[in-house]
Write a protein that holds these residues in place. Structure first.
Motif, PDB file in Angstrom:
ATOM      1  N   SER A  23      -1.724   5.565   4.000  1.00  0.00           N
ATOM      2  CA  SER A  23      -1.346   4.104   3.451  1.00  0.00           C
ATOM      3  C   SER A  23      -1.311   3.126   4.516  1.00  0.00           C
ATOM      4  O   SER A  23      -2.031   1.813   4.378  1.00  0.00           O
ATOM      5  CB  SER A  23       0.075   4.168   2.946  1.00  0.00           C
TER       6      SER A  23
ATOM      7  N   ALA B 290      -5.534  -0.338  -3.578  1.00  0.00           N
ATOM      8  CA  ALA B 290      -4.379   0.449  -3.514  1.00  0.00           C
ATOM      9  C   ALA B 290      -4.093   1.618  -4.491  1.00  0.00           C
ATOM     10  O   ALA B 290      -4.171   2.760  -4.197  1.00  0.00           O
ATOM     11  CB  ALA B 290      -3.038  -0.276  -3.629  1.00  0.00           C
TER      12      ALA B 290
ATOM     13  N   MET C  17       0.904  -1.117   0.051  1.00  0.00           N
ATOM     14  CA  MET C  17      -0.122   0.032  -0.148  1.00  0.00           C
ATOM     15  C   MET C  17       0.865   1.266  -0.097  1.00  0.00           C
ATOM     16  O   MET C  17       0.623   2.286  -0.642  1.00  0.00           O
ATOM     17  CB  MET C  17      -0.937   0.192   1.150  1.00  0.00           C
ATOM     18  N   ALA C  18       2.034   1.242   0.861  1.00  0.00           N
ATOM     19  CA  ALA C  18       2.727   2.523   0.735  1.00  0.00           C
ATOM     20  C   ALA C  18       3.522   2.637  -0.438  1.00  0.00           C
ATOM     21  O   ALA C  18       3.597   3.914  -0.928  1.00  0.00           O
ATOM     22  CB  ALA C  18       3.788   2.091   1.962  1.00  0.00           C
TER      23      ALA C  18
ATOM     24  N   ARG D 201       0.422  11.307   4.290  1.00  0.00           N
ATOM     25  CA  ARG D 201       0.692   9.949   3.356  1.00  0.00           C
ATOM     26  C   ARG D 201       0.820   8.765   3.966  1.00  0.00           C
ATOM     27  O   ARG D 201       0.234   7.842   3.794  1.00  0.00           O
ATOM     28  CB  ARG D 201       1.647  10.030   2.430  1.00  0.00           C
TER      29      ARG D 201
ATOM     30  N   PHE E  44       0.881   4.681  -2.774  1.00  0.00           N
ATOM     31  CA  PHE E  44       0.774   6.091  -2.033  1.00  0.00           C
ATOM     32  C   PHE E  44       2.233   7.007  -2.521  1.00  0.00           C
ATOM     33  O   PHE E  44       2.080   8.050  -2.963  1.00  0.00           O
ATOM     34  CB  PHE E  44       0.588   6.110  -0.590  1.00  0.00           C
TER      35      PHE E  44
ATOM     36  N   ALA F 106      -4.930   5.492  -3.284  1.00  0.00           N
ATOM     37  CA  ALA F 106      -3.960   6.429  -3.429  1.00  0.00           C
ATOM     38  C   ALA F 106      -4.302   7.512  -4.083  1.00  0.00           C
ATOM     39  O   ALA F 106      -3.940   8.790  -3.933  1.00  0.00           O
ATOM     40  CB  ALA F 106      -2.598   5.901  -4.010  1.00  0.00           C
TER      41      ALA F 106
END
Length: 226
Positions: free
Chosen positions: A188, A168, A99-100, A184, A103, A172
């Motif tokens: 995430s 995701a 997920m990060a 952010r 983002f 995002a």
């Protein structure tokens, strides 16, 4: 008399690779700002500080230039997802890292995600193919990890991979439209937690664990290693 940056740039000779990189940066700025259809090669040449003939020496057409940018950024997106999945063997952290990665990609300088996920040229077959491919490749990377750690059939793992990467990507991009309301990393993490609550309940596959013990067939992805 003071010359403009563009005028000064026209007198600078660069190695071919460096010039190509410079042209791609300039083209990205113009395409993101104006969209493919409104962007002109004249605008890109001016942005780069080169003559149009120099631009055409490297990219014979606007479409070829756009496709080169897509190649660059779709590879970067796939690489980011694969690195996230490989960054840990803890599945909860894998989900969070994936997920990060999305983002971080939408937050990159120059907004390359707009070319990849919000292109105004998806009716062009070559563009549609690259845009579809990046989604499919990221989903396949996630599905591969799911298959390795669960007893799910391949088609079900693939569907989960598409679901996770779709979530995701969409969240995002939505976050970007409300940028500033949620930091952010916090955004995430929130989506990672939601994803993990669903994925963490799927059963692990039978087989030997890394420590040599036998897995319980009823255990789940959410179970922490002993």
């Amino acid at each position: 008399m003071t010359t403009s940056p563009a005028t000064r740039g026209r007198s600078t000779r660069l190695p071919r690779d460096a010039r190509r990189a410079q042209l791609l940066v300039a083209a990205q700025e113009v395409f993101v700002r104006s969209g493919y259809h409104s962007a002109a090669m004249d605008d890109i040449a001016d942005q780069a500080g080169v003559s149009k003939p120099v631009l055409y020496q490297h990219f014979p057409s606007k479409l070829e230039l756009y496709l080169a940018l897509l190649d660059q950024h779709t590879e970067a997106m796939v690489s980011a997802v694969r690195q996230a999945l490989a960054s840990t063997t803890d599945n909860k952290q894998r989900v969070a890292a994936t997920m990060a990665a999305y983002f971080e990609f939408v937050d990159r300088k120059g907004e390359p995600f707009r070319l990849v996920f919000e292109s105004d040229l998806t009716n062009e077959a070559a563009v549609r193919e690259k845009v579809d491919a990046v989604t499919a490749r990221c989903a396949e990377a996630v599905a591969e990890v799911i298959r390795e750690d669960t007893a799910l059939p391949e088609d079900e793992a693939n569907l989960l991979g598409v679901a996770l990467t779709g979530m995701a990507q969409v969240t995002a991009r939505y976050w970007m439209t409300t940028r500033g309301s949620i930091p952010r990393d916090a955004a995430s993490r929130l989506i990672g937690q939601l994803s993990w609550r669903g994925l963490g309940g799927f059963p692990k596959t039978d087989g030997a664990r890394a420590d040599g013990a036998t897995r319980d067939p009823a255990s789940t992805l959410g179970e922490q290693p002993a």
